[in-house]
Design a protein around this motif. Sequence first.
Motif, PDB file in Angstrom:
ATOM      1  N   LEU A 275      19.541  17.672  36.794  1.00  0.00           N
ATOM      2  CA  LEU A 275      18.549  18.925  36.889  1.00  0.00           C
ATOM      3  C   LEU A 275      17.378  18.700  36.424  1.00  0.00           C
ATOM      4  CD1 LEU A 275      18.787  22.045  38.067  1.00  0.00           C
ATOM      5  CD2 LEU A 275      18.949  22.541  35.415  1.00  0.00           C
ATOM      6  N   SER A 276      17.087  18.106  35.158  1.00  0.00           N
ATOM      7  CA  SER A 276      15.837  17.912  34.452  1.00  0.00           C
ATOM      8  C   SER A 276      14.867  16.988  35.394  1.00  0.00           C
ATOM      9  CB  SER A 276      15.962  17.292  33.431  1.00  0.00           C
ATOM     10  OG  SER A 276      16.579  18.260  32.369  1.00  0.00           O
ATOM     11  N   THR A 277      15.591  15.800  35.736  1.00  0.00           N
ATOM     12  CA  THR A 277      14.911  14.910  36.533  1.00  0.00           C
ATOM     13  C   THR A 277      14.604  15.060  37.935  1.00  0.00           C
ATOM     14  OG1 THR A 277      16.475  12.864  35.534  1.00  0.00           O
ATOM     15  CG2 THR A 277      15.392  12.418  37.773  1.00  0.00           C
ATOM     16  N   LEU A 278      15.196  16.166  38.609  1.00  0.00           N
ATOM     17  CA  LEU A 278      15.096  16.566  39.845  1.00  0.00           C
ATOM     18  C   LEU A 278      14.366  17.817  39.940  1.00  0.00           C
ATOM     19  CD1 LEU A 278      18.319  15.201  41.666  1.00  0.00           C
ATOM     20  CD2 LEU A 278      16.181  14.130  41.439  1.00  0.00           C
ATOM     21  N   LEU A 279      14.080  18.468  39.034  1.00  0.00           N
ATOM     22  CA  LEU A 279      13.487  19.823  38.922  1.00  0.00           C
ATOM     23  C   LEU A 279      12.233  20.049  39.725  1.00  0.00           C
ATOM     24  CD1 LEU A 279      13.864  22.693  38.043  1.00  0.00           C
ATOM     25  CD2 LEU A 279      12.319  22.044  35.782  1.00  0.00           C
ATOM     26  N   GLY A 404      23.694  11.103  43.203  1.00  0.00           N
ATOM     27  CA  GLY A 404      24.330  12.065  44.120  1.00  0.00           C
ATOM     28  C   GLY A 404      23.734  13.369  44.425  1.00  0.00           C
ATOM     29  N   GLN A 405      23.191  13.975  43.742  1.00  0.00           N
ATOM     30  CA  GLN A 405      22.300  15.261  44.085  1.00  0.00           C
ATOM     31  C   GLN A 405      21.099  15.112  44.742  1.00  0.00           C
ATOM     32  OE1 GLN A 405      20.584  17.809  40.613  1.00  0.00           O
ATOM     33  NE2 GLN A 405      20.633  19.503  41.947  1.00  0.00           N
ATOM     34  N   GLY A 406      20.339  13.908  44.329  1.00  0.00           N
ATOM     35  CA  GLY A 406      19.316  13.483  44.911  1.00  0.00           C
ATOM     36  C   GLY A 406      19.371  13.143  46.297  1.00  0.00           C
ATOM     37  N   GLN A 407      20.788  12.404  46.688  1.00  0.00           N
ATOM     38  CA  GLN A 407      20.916  12.086  48.386  1.00  0.00           C
ATOM     39  C   GLN A 407      21.417  13.284  48.933  1.00  0.00           C
ATOM     40  OE1 GLN A 407      20.595   8.991  49.632  1.00  0.00           O
ATOM     41  NE2 GLN A 407      19.441   8.443  47.717  1.00  0.00           N
ATOM     42  N   ASN A 418      22.704  21.533  44.509  1.00  0.00           N
ATOM     43  CA  ASN A 418      22.942  22.416  43.350  1.00  0.00           C
ATOM     44  C   ASN A 418      24.594  22.839  43.396  1.00  0.00           C
ATOM     45  OD1 ASN A 418      20.534  22.478  41.698  1.00  0.00           O
ATOM     46  ND2 ASN A 418      19.749  23.968  43.101  1.00  0.00           N
ATOM     47  N   LEU A 419      25.245  23.122  44.582  1.00  0.00           N
ATOM     48  CA  LEU A 419      26.514  23.371  44.501  1.00  0.00           C
ATOM     49  C   LEU A 419      27.253  22.303  43.790  1.00  0.00           C
ATOM     50  CD1 LEU A 419      26.897  25.325  48.050  1.00  0.00           C
ATOM     51  CD2 LEU A 419      26.907  25.998  45.547  1.00  0.00           C
TER      52      LEU A 419
END
Length: 469
Positions: A275-279, A404-407, A418-419
């Motif tokens: 979350l911090s990296t992609l905020l 994973g979240q970034g992709q 976020n899910l």
Amino acid sequence: MVLQEPAGAPALSAAAGGVGDAAAEVQLSRLRWAVLLLFSSYSLCNAFQWIQYGSINNIFMRFYDVSPFAIDWLSMSYMLIYIPLLFPVAWLLDKRGLRLIALTGSALNAVGAWVKLGSLKPHLFPVTVLGQVICGLAQVFILGMPSRIASVWFGSHEVSTACSIAVFGNQLGIAAGFVVPPVLVPNVEDVEKLAYHISIMFFMTAGVASALFILVIIVFKEKPPNPPSRAQASIQSRPTAEYSYLRSILRLLRNTNFLLLMITYGLNVGCFYALSTLLNRMVIYHYPGEEVNAGRIGLTIILSGMAGALISGIWLDKTKTYKQTTLVVYIMSLVGMIVYTFTLSLNHLWVVFVTAGLLGFFMTGYIPLGFEFAAELTYPESEGTSSGLLNVSAQIFGVAFTIGQGQIMDRFGTKAGNLLLCSVLFLGTVITAFIKADLRRQQANLENEQTKAFPEAYANPIVLEESRL
């Protein structure tokens, strides 16, 4: 501040086979607060350097002409470096003590900051990577320290609060890393002006890191003259030959409750790292041109988390309800993540501030809880080793979740990304419910207090024999 032992304490030690060793004089040192503040300060500086690129991801992308993924790797490098180096650094912490680890961590932090000053041209991205890698090495000497400093320097009724304050430094550094770079490095088109603003940030960081290293040399001590708690006195009285680092790790890995905590800690803190990296990318996607507010949202997450950590630490010192508190905070982290996920795209920036604050209060506040719960579950093993294993879990999950979240965000949008984190936190909540509250450190303190209060019970060999049975 000083707990004096009964006159018969030496005789008790001889009669009870060393039970009296844990009943040695206990005294709290005034220097403990200076040591704690200094550690928090250089931990702050190191954490600032971790997130300073990600908080203005789009600006550094344009300056160095690299992809968003390349900038994300500047943050993930911290996580990757930690994983293979945990065990040698934890071994050094056990064999050489706190002072050497503090000196090495603060020195590497300063060196990395100065190296970054050599990367003020667009073609010098590899130099900034090198500086970040050195700072990542420094982090290995920092992350496992809070619970160890708390146990070595602080009494049993303030150890959880001290651990929370030690974690504060790291969290406050992340907060500064969110809010300061967007202010110091505005999104200007001229590359030379941009390099000038980046140089100001790098110079300030290097100066602060160097000053803190000098203070560590002068102020930071190995341990106080007297043990601060009876549990710590018992550990210090143990012969060095009895301790085996490898056996300690094997015992930890056979501790079912600790293994469950290690997984749940990694899931929660890994989500926080992602979350911090992609905020910045998430906020800019929904609110273009709001780099400064993206940093302020990150600041809100961290500051509310610091409040949560302090309240949790005080609550633990008062109640010792480790399992219940950890489970409640985990559940509320899940609730906060769900609310944040479904309000991010409402086009009301103030709503994002509110939901981010709620999320940060519990998710960031969980970090010192994990350290202290681990120290309880694994006593008398080294806090540096247990904290290190928790952090390895967090780094592994952090890298996986960030990628994973970034992709997922690139392909399906921010809500889908976020899910993923929501589902991970749900899994962590379920696993946390199965951890048994085996509070070994509290039991040791209680038994040592009873030893002091009723020495005649330990002088009777029949009673000891019955205890073994």
